[in-house]
Design an enzyme around this catalytic site. Structure first.
Site: not given
Length: 347
Positions: A137-140
């Site tokens: 998700g956003c941390v990728a």
């Protein structure tokens, strides 16, 4: 030490304003009991617009997983190629110089991965290492940066091409009418970012010295996907709002150990956009100045939350503002609950 060159950021041409989204949801869910509460939260989101790969009316008509997947494959390959080509030019490299390609994308699925498409379309070497990241998700985006840094530290000849591509609009479900669904629909946007990490320091950019990952146990419910017949269905638990207060001490310790400074003493901050509440919590929990996340706030205002793309977009916005030897941190949060951090200097 590895250096991130100037990124390339591209967004689709279909623009949806906050008022467009409110009208859209109002028409679609006229009788939703929590609609007015949701609309108040959307109005306070600090998002002015976001970009989508299709017009709103076409997104509304999307049916099963197969249709969404076909659209994803068609647009993803073109968008990834365009961004990657520009990023290579800005890093002053040719395709033959790439030794690893990383693609982050959690809003669609392809096999072979977009990494294979980029090797073919760009003419990357046949021995290029592939790392597709689909479930962070956003941390990728920050995870890709950290994995690239590890690869570049292995040899001065290594260069990593990173592409982050998200089509969050393909996850829209017209029947989803929970409060959290309304917030999710209004928060996320589509886009692609590409950046090259060079190991030889022969470019201007963010020069990374230290990296770290942190996983928070028993927080899997914070951010989740459900696989349905009509595609990915996103779920955001209200407890995610309390995640930053738990992650912040680990960010502070990481900075203190490797920079011998407090977080508030750094010169710049490259945080993924999250949402307005997440940004406020980062400032509060790390005791940063009110303007510390101005670039993240601008990114959220202009594009919404573009998931893994966002942290690279925030990096790109700082290139004309930074001066040599300023010290800063790059960080993002995502499912798990996971935090990825990178510390370094501007070069």
């Amino acid at each position: 030490m590895p250096t991130l060159a100037r990124p390339a950021i591209l967004h689709p041409e279909n623009i949806v304003t906050n008022s467009d989204m409110l009208s859209f949801l109002d028409e679609l869910h006229q009788d939703a009991p929590h609609k007015h509460q949701a609309f108040k939260m959307i109005e306070n989101s600090a998002i002015q617009k976001r970009h989508m790969i299709l017009p709103l009316e076409q997104i509304l008509s999307l049916q099963d997983f197969g249709e969404r997947g076909a659209i994803y494959q068609k647009v993803a390959r073109t968008m990834a190629y365009d961004a990657a080509s520009k990023a290579l030019q800005q890093a002053l490299l040719k395709p033959k110089d790439v030794t690893m390609v990383i693609v982050t994308s959690c809003t669609g699925f392809m096999m072979p991965s977009l990494t294979a498409c980029l090797i073919n379309d760009l003419g990357l070497p046949a021995n290029t290492i592939q790392l597709p990241i689909a479930q962070l998700g956003c941390v990728a985006g920050a995870s890709a940066v950290n994995r690239a840094a590890e690869h570049c530290k292995a040899s001065k000849r290594n260069n990593v091409l990173i592409v982050s591509l998200e089509t969050s609009s393909l996850c829209f479900h017209r029947s989803a009418n929970r409060l959290q669904d309304f917030i999710t629909d209004s928060l996320f946007g589509d886009g692609v970012a590409s950046v090259v990490m060079r190991a030889d320091n022969d470019c201007n950019g963010f020069h990374i010295t230290h990296t770290q990952s942190h996983f928070m146990p028993d927080t899997e419910a914070y951010i989740q996907y459900t696989l349905t017949d009509s595609g990915f269905k996103f779920s955001l638990d209200k407890d995610v709002m309390y995640s930053i207060s738990k992650a912040a001490p680990h960010i502070e310790t990481f900075i203190t150990e490797h920079a011998n400074k407090r977080a508030r003493e750094l010169d710049f901050y490259i945080f993924h956009t999250g949402g307005r509440r997440i940004q406020d919590e980062v400032i509060r929990c790390l005791t940063l100045s009110d303007d510390a996340l101005d670039y993240s706030r601008a990114c959220l205002r202009d594009t919404g939350n573009t998931s893994s793309v966002a942290v690279i977009d925030v990096l790109a916005r700082q290139f004309s503002q930074r001066t040599s030897m300023e010290q800063g941190v790059l960080a993002a949060f995502g499912p798990g609950f996971t935090t990825e951090m990178a510390l370094g200097y501007w070069q």
